[in-house]
Design an enzyme around this catalytic site. Structure first.
Site, mmCIF file in Angstrom:
data_model
loop_
_atom_site.group_PDB
_atom_site.id
_atom_site.type_symbol
_atom_site.label_atom_id
_atom_site.label_comp_id
_atom_site.label_asym_id
_atom_site.label_seq_id
_atom_site.Cartn_x
_atom_site.Cartn_y
_atom_site.Cartn_z
ATOM 1 N N LYS A 53 46.608 30.603 38.317
ATOM 2 C CA LYS A 53 45.171 30.661 38.585
ATOM 3 C C LYS A 53 44.530 29.727 38.244
ATOM 4 O O LYS A 53 43.432 29.515 38.475
ATOM 5 C CB LYS A 53 44.481 32.154 38.106
ATOM 6 C CG LYS A 53 45.287 33.599 38.479
ATOM 7 C CD LYS A 53 44.688 34.628 38.036
ATOM 8 C CE LYS A 53 45.268 35.950 38.058
ATOM 9 N NZ LYS A 53 45.458 36.409 39.401
ATOM 10 N N ASP A 113 41.994 39.595 27.919
ATOM 11 C CA ASP A 113 42.629 39.295 29.017
ATOM 12 C C ASP A 113 41.854 38.236 29.890
ATOM 13 O O ASP A 113 40.689 38.344 30.232
ATOM 14 C CB ASP A 113 42.715 40.444 30.141
ATOM 15 C CG ASP A 113 43.096 39.954 31.591
ATOM 16 O OD1 ASP A 113 43.335 38.796 31.856
ATOM 17 O OD2 ASP A 113 43.375 40.975 32.446
ATOM 18 N N CYS A 143 43.851 45.433 42.105
ATOM 19 C CA CYS A 143 44.400 45.953 41.205
ATOM 20 C C CYS A 143 43.143 46.469 40.150
ATOM 21 O O CYS A 143 43.590 46.320 38.741
ATOM 22 C CB CYS A 143 45.246 44.777 40.543
ATOM 23 S SG CYS A 143 46.652 44.367 41.551
ATOM 24 N N HIS A 158 41.710 45.089 34.733
ATOM 25 C CA HIS A 158 42.752 44.719 35.967
ATOM 26 C C HIS A 158 43.977 45.858 35.239
ATOM 27 O O HIS A 158 43.891 46.123 34.240
ATOM 28 C CB HIS A 158 43.255 43.597 36.015
ATOM 29 C CG HIS A 158 44.345 43.046 36.855
ATOM 30 N ND1 HIS A 158 45.461 43.542 36.400
ATOM 31 C CD2 HIS A 158 44.304 42.561 38.075
ATOM 32 C CE1 HIS A 158 46.393 42.943 37.674
ATOM 33 N NE2 HIS A 158 45.463 42.301 38.456
#
Ligand code: C6P
Length: 421
Positions: free
Chosen positions: A241, A215, A379, A138
């Site tokens: 999320k 990440d 993204c 991302h």
């Protein structure tokens, strides 16, 4: 259209470990009517919906506990501090860190990754040093490294992936060398769903003397996270999320690294003493939490972790795996659907394009049928470049999704096919 025997939704659901309808009842928004249809929310990779357990925790916090933290001598400040620090303990348990001080509350994954780049990167990187970043990242795990590389004279190198959307491990090994200082990789790729072999990749990076930044934005909602087992040096995730409020996330860092790192932002909370001759800084985690933190949403984050534990993270993963298998089987029936991301290990994400229908048109047609998906580059422009496509459509799953919603998505796709075909 090839012949594939599909499990019917009912058969599949009866084999489930979860009572999905009971879970759905905890999410009032799922009953919303959108363009005269009941909402089918399949955009959880962008942000999940919030259960009553989380929204009620926020209400209770503001109704009975709120004041500023770590500052007051009064009862409410004590209550707020207790609630905030207790959320930190919960977050610590959520990623299985050794010490609560290793958990820094941040706005989300983006801020966590920028914090590591700015603080650790600025401290460690020398001209000519290398930062390895995978092709499937991302933008949040690319741009902060480019920014710090510009300022330090270090170099960002891309670890390539294959056409299934898997990091090419041989290439990764070849890229690691004694100039590699940092490896930045995603646990689960948001545009493909690939689950990367983080533990193995961490071991290889450590052998080369590099630290690893993970990440975990798309992993946290689906996979049980264990930073000790992974042995990663840093790991960032976003609450929104994984059923928590927006504006809150965590950065995990190994204690010995965080303790040695310079502050990221200056302000209240992060200092020990301030004078015009110079200032000294607080111990971790407060050194990295300048200003009044997002207290309420941290408390909501704790409630979201509890929500996931109450269901069971393995149970959530099993349910979502079944949904993913189902959506792939459904898609296999159509020759005009191209799937992006065919890794052996996948979680949460089904990305695709439909011949003759632009992803944005598809997203709009689906929305009119009440089916919410995401379309665009997600993204992750380097991923789009790899597959030579401007945009894809993406359905992404959460624990409350059903086979019926997937069926509705394919019905809406059929409708789009008729409209544009
Ligand atoms: N991906 C998506 O629809 P923030 O915005 O800080 O909460 O998360 C950024 C981020 C970082 N890494 C990964 C793997 C992500 O998926 C995201 C957010 C959303 O896929 C919005 S672009």
């Amino acid at each position: 259209m090839s012949e594939v025997a599909l499990k019917t939704p009912t058969e599949t659901q009866s084999g489930n470990l979860l009572d999905v309808q009971e879970i759905r009842a905890q999410f009032p928004i799922l009953g919303e009517i959108v363009h005269e249809n009941t909402l089918a929310y399949l955009d959880n990779g962008a942000s999940s919906q919030k259960p009553i357990a989380v929204t009620e925790t926020l209400e209770r916090y503001y109704a009975t506990q709120h004041a500023n933290v770590h500052r007051g001598v009064h009862e409410l400040s004590d209550r707020a501090t207790e609630a905030y620090e207790s959320a930190r303990k919960t977050a610590c348990k959520f990623v299985n860190a050794n010490r609560t001080e290793e958990i820094i509350f941040v706005r989300g994954t983006t801020e966590g990754l920028n914090l590591v780049a700015e603080s650790y990167g600025r401290w460690k990187l020398q001209p000519g040093d290398e930062i390895l970043v995978s092709e499937m990242e991302h933008h949040s795990n690319i741009v902060p490294w480019q920014l710090i590389a510009e300022r330090t004279g270090s170099i960002v190198r891309m670890i390539p992936m294959n056409d299934n959307g898997e990091i090419i491990q041989e290439d990764y090994l070849n890229l690691l060398n004694d100039k590699t200082q940092i490896v930045a990789i995603t646990y689960v790729a948001n545009s493909l769903g690939t689950v990367n072999p983080i533990k193995e990749m961490v071991r290889m990076a450590h052998d080369a003397g590099a630290v690893v930044v993970v990440d975990a934005a798309q992993a946290a909602p689906h996979i049980s996270i264990d930073v000790v087992d992974l042995d990663c040096d840093f790991l960032a995730l976003s609450g929104h999320k994984m059923y928590a409020p927006t504006g809150i996330g965590i950065l995990y860092g190994k204690g010995e690294l965080l303790e040695a790192m310079p502050p990221y932002q200056g302000g209240g909370e992060m200092i020990r003493r301030v004078s015009f001759e110079g200032s000294t800084y607080a111990d971790i985690p407060h050194r990295f939490e300048a200003g009044t933190p997002n207290i309420a949403d941290a408390v909501g984050f704790g409630a979201a972790c509890q929500f996931m534990w109450d269901i069971g993270i393995d149970e959530i993963a099993t349910h979502e795996k079944e949904l993913l298998d189902y959506v792939h089987k459904c898609a296999d029936r159509y020759e005009d659907i191209r799937i992006y991301g065919n890794a052996k290990h996948k979680a949460g994400v089904f990305a695709f394009t439909l011949d003759k229908v632009h992803a944005h048109d598809l997203g709009t047609v689906l929305d009119r049928q009440g089916v919410a998906i995401r379309v665009g580059h997600h993204c992750a422009m380097p991923v789009m470049k790899h597959f030579n496509v401007a945009a894809t459509a993406r359905a992404s799953f959460a624990v409350y999704n059903t086979y019926d919603e997937i069926d509705r998505m394919f019905e809406a796709i059929n409708f789009a096919r008729e409209l544009f075909g």
